[in-house]
Design an enzyme around this catalytic site. Structure first.
Site, PDB file in Angstrom:
ATOM      1  CE  LYS A  47      -4.780   8.906   0.318  1.00  0.00           C
ATOM      2  NZ  LYS A  47      -5.251   9.402   1.616  1.00  0.00           N
TER       3      LYS A  47
ATOM      4  CG  ASP B 233      -1.762   1.224   1.371  1.00  0.00           C
ATOM      5  OD1 ASP B 233      -1.641   2.133   0.520  1.00  0.00           O
ATOM      6  OD2 ASP B 233      -2.543   1.292   2.332  1.00  0.00           O
TER       7      ASP B 233
END
Length: 412
Positions: A220, A194
């Site tokens: 992000k 991740d």
């Protein structure tokens, strides 16, 4: 100031106040180059891609989509664009792996850590119930670090997959992914990383780190919401079960009576069902271009300095407690803390930051950050998180620190 000019949101005021944005671990603000790239699609193209239609405009969209795929491949140093699959976000990428990975006895265990975001925990919990594989959890140390000896003990010949965060959205610590991957590979297990928190501030190299699977979200890194990436080694993607199927995923469909025979396309198309988020894909490419223009090594160094500065300033406030002990490592991108007096509400301070400061509106994150088990481990239900990006400064951190002091003075 110069870099802030690249982000249109800072030209606006919030209730007449200047914005200080410390919620970057949730989502990074969007540079104007990303907004312009997406607007260009909607204003000048706005059509399906060439894999769905056949006119000139559609093939122009297709070209932009594949240029973006090549840009992402280059960004993470994948060996082929066949290894880049578009998803909605990190969460969908993890769900895809949890649903599609070929678990076969005796390899029927998934190893996770207590550090994981709910999105790297719940997909395996749900699919484990349905598909019959087991979950094993590695608990961190009180300083937030991971003990590699536990990985050596818990990863066995029964382990099919290890799923682990590269940088925790709660502790802010970077974890030794390359060593974890090596331990897993020694036992024949695969690894899903991740990278949602790591990749905005640190350059990733999936080949150098020998990653099997890796996921991240466009928003992000300053890209749009609604677009993400699943990287998988081509040989492994070819062995996954079909996940989200429909238009755009098939080579052929034939029906004989009540029998249906389907031949699916190979990756990536076989996993990209339905109309894709073309504007999002184009915006993601613009976000990668923006990051590369800034130099990610310099970004990582700058944000680490901001994190260290915030940590040192927060340490001086006696009412503050950190989730982790941080004995051997200081957070790289964010700080999570809570108040030693549980009767003093973090949510009250959050409101104080929004409404009580004269000149500034300060945005932070207050809650469990989609990581309730980790907060329980640290003996609290919630924390406040300040997370940093290239448009933040030590001056802004000083404003947060002074706000904390003023807030506690009011409570006396």
């Amino acid at each position: 100031t110069k870099i802030k000019n690249e982000f249109p949101v800072f030209k606006n005021k919030v209730d007449g106040k200047k914005l200080i944005y410390f919620d970057n671990a949730c989502t990074v603000l969007k540079p104007k180059s990303v907004i312009e790239a997406m607007n260009n699609y909607y204003q000048n193209l706005g059509v399906c891609s060439g894999d769905r239609s056949s006119h000139l405009l559609s093939w122009r969209v297709q070209e932009l989509v594949e240029q973006a795929r090549e840009k992402v491949r280059e960004f993470i140093n994948a060996s082929s664009t066949k290894e880049i699959i578009w998803t909605k976000n990190t969460t969908e990428g993890i769900n895809l792996i949890a649903s599609s990975f070929p678990f076969k006895k005796p390899r029927d265990e998934v190893v996770l850590t207590l550090l994981e975001h709910h999105s790297n925990l719940l997909p395996f919990y749900e699919q484990g119930k349905r598909r019959g594989f087991k979950i094993r959890i590695i608990v961190p140390n009180k300083d937030g670090s991971l003990d590699l000896n536990l990985f050596k003990k818990i990863i066995t010949d029964k382990t099919a997959l290890v799923a682990v965060t590269h940088l925790s959205n709660v502790t802010g610590l970077i974890y030794p992914i390359k060593k974890i991957i090596s331990l897993a590979h020694q036992k024949g297990a695969k690894v899903l990383v991740d990278d949602a928190q790591y990749i905005a501030t640190h350059r990733e190299d999936v080949q150098k780190n020998q990653m099997d699977f890796m996921v991240f979200s466009g928003h992000k890194i300053g890209g749009p919401t609604g677009i993400g990436v699943l990287y998988g080694r081509e040989s492994l993607l070819n062995n996954l079960f079909s996940y989200n199927v429909g238009g755009g995923t098939v080579q052929s469909v034939k029906i004989h009576g009540n029998n249906i025979k389907v031949q699916y396309l190979p990756p990536p198309a076989g996993f990209e069902a339905g109309i894709q988020d073309y504007a999002g894909i184009i915006g993601l490419k613009a976000a990668v271009n923006f990051l590369e223009k800034q130099n990610q090594e310099e970004i990582a160094d700058y944000i680490e300095k901001l994190s260290h500065y915030a940590f040192e300033q927060l340490k001086k406030i006696p009412e503050i407690k950190f989730l982790a002990d941080y004995q051997n490592q200081i957070p790289a991108t964010l700080i999570s803390f809570y108040f030693s007096d549980k009767k003093v509400s973090l949510y009250d301070f959050n409101l104080f930051l929004n409404h009580e400061l004269k000149d500034y509106f300060v945005a932070v994150r207050c809650g469990h950050h989609c990581a309730q088990p980790l907060h329980q481990f640290f003996n609290t239900s919630i924390s406040m998180r300040a997370s940093f990006f290239i448009y933040n400064s030590t001056k802004e951190i000083d404003i947060l620190i002074q706000a904390l002091k003023d807030f506690f003075n009011r409570k006396k």
